[in-house]
Design a protein around this motif. Structure first.
Motif, mmCIF file in Angstrom:
data_model
loop_
_atom_site.group_PDB
_atom_site.id
_atom_site.type_symbol
_atom_site.label_atom_id
_atom_site.label_comp_id
_atom_site.label_asym_id
_atom_site.label_seq_id
_atom_site.Cartn_x
_atom_site.Cartn_y
_atom_site.Cartn_z
ATOM 1 N N ASP A 24 29.694 -5.453 95.981
ATOM 2 C CA ASP A 24 31.100 -5.713 95.630
ATOM 3 C C ASP A 24 31.571 -4.740 94.563
ATOM 4 O OD1 ASP A 24 31.205 -7.768 97.431
ATOM 5 O OD2 ASP A 24 30.929 -9.364 95.941
ATOM 6 N N VAL A 25 30.766 -4.524 93.544
ATOM 7 C CA VAL A 25 31.138 -3.614 92.462
ATOM 8 C C VAL A 25 31.256 -2.189 92.989
ATOM 9 C CG1 VAL A 25 30.342 -2.591 90.291
ATOM 10 C CG2 VAL A 25 30.182 -5.059 90.639
ATOM 11 N N VAL A 26 30.340 -1.771 93.837
ATOM 12 C CA VAL A 26 30.376 -0.414 94.387
ATOM 13 C C VAL A 26 31.631 -0.216 95.229
ATOM 14 C CG1 VAL A 26 29.241 1.151 96.010
ATOM 15 C CG2 VAL A 26 27.898 -0.056 94.302
ATOM 16 N N PHE A 27 31.986 -1.180 96.057
ATOM 17 C CA PHE A 27 33.187 -1.055 96.879
ATOM 18 C C PHE A 27 34.453 -1.053 96.031
ATOM 19 C CE2 PHE A 27 30.596 -2.609 100.589
ATOM 20 C CZ PHE A 27 30.644 -1.408 101.256
ATOM 21 N N ILE A 28 34.490 -1.856 94.979
ATOM 22 C CA ILE A 28 35.651 -1.861 94.087
ATOM 23 C C ILE A 28 35.791 -0.511 93.398
ATOM 24 C CG2 ILE A 28 36.563 -2.848 91.950
ATOM 25 C CD1 ILE A 28 35.475 -5.561 92.959
ATOM 26 N N MET A 29 34.682 0.076 92.955
ATOM 27 C CA MET A 29 34.733 1.404 92.326
ATOM 28 C C MET A 29 35.182 2.457 93.338
ATOM 29 S SD MET A 29 31.356 1.248 89.883
ATOM 30 C CE MET A 29 31.223 2.985 89.855
ATOM 31 N N LEU A 30 34.708 2.371 94.560
ATOM 32 C CA LEU A 30 35.100 3.315 95.597
ATOM 33 C C LEU A 30 36.602 3.241 95.865
ATOM 34 C CD1 LEU A 30 34.192 5.363 97.787
ATOM 35 C CD2 LEU A 30 33.932 3.419 99.311
ATOM 36 N N ILE A 31 37.126 2.046 95.980
ATOM 37 C CA ILE A 31 38.562 1.873 96.192
ATOM 38 C C ILE A 31 39.343 2.431 95.015
ATOM 39 C CG2 ILE A 31 40.397 0.135 96.371
ATOM 40 C CD1 ILE A 31 38.373 -1.530 98.028
#
Length: 135
Positions: A24-31
């Motif tokens: 979840d954290v990785v996807f939020i950072m990617l976005i």
């Protein structure tokens, strides 16, 4: 020595790590990085721009390049002079607040530049159409 017997299900649960919060954290950072990144638009051809002391940078939504042989390039491909307006309308719809920057080679004819300038001014306000120069 006392032995305790546990089922296989309990052993499997003890040895696993839940990766869901990390993903979840990785996807939020990617976005976040995708949304905040500024993308550089290229006209598709390198031109030798004329010198000017008053050169300035604007928020370019549409880059139009005119080569030394008077060929017009937009969005990485060569376009016919008659379809410049339609292409500017399409690219300008993606970023209505952006400007149209015309990168004319110093050996390009004034006639070709004037045709491109006229078509660009039919799409966007004249104050948001400019010629790119070297400082």
């Amino acid at each position: 020595m006392a032995r305790s017997y546990v089922s296989n299900d309990e052993l499997e649960e003890e040895g696993t790590v839940d990766l869901t919060p990390m993903l979840d954290v990785v996807f939020i950072m990617l976005i976040f990085f995708i949304v905040t990144a500024s993308f550089i638009k290229e006209a598709g051809v390198e031109v030798n721009r004329p010198q000017a002391n008053t050169a300035e940078q604007k928020n370019a939504a549409v880059l139009v390049a005119i080569n030394a042989d008077n060929s017009v390039w937009m969005d990485g491909r060569r376009v016919d002079i008659r379809s410049v307006r339609a292409n500017i309308e399409r690219l300008h719809a993606e970023n209505p607040e952006g400007a149209v920057i015309i990168q004319a080679d110093e050996l390009a004819s004034v006639k070709t530049f004037t045709e491109v300038l006229d078509q660009a001014r039919q799409v966007v306000p004249p104050e948001r159409v400019s010629l790119a120069t070297e400082q």
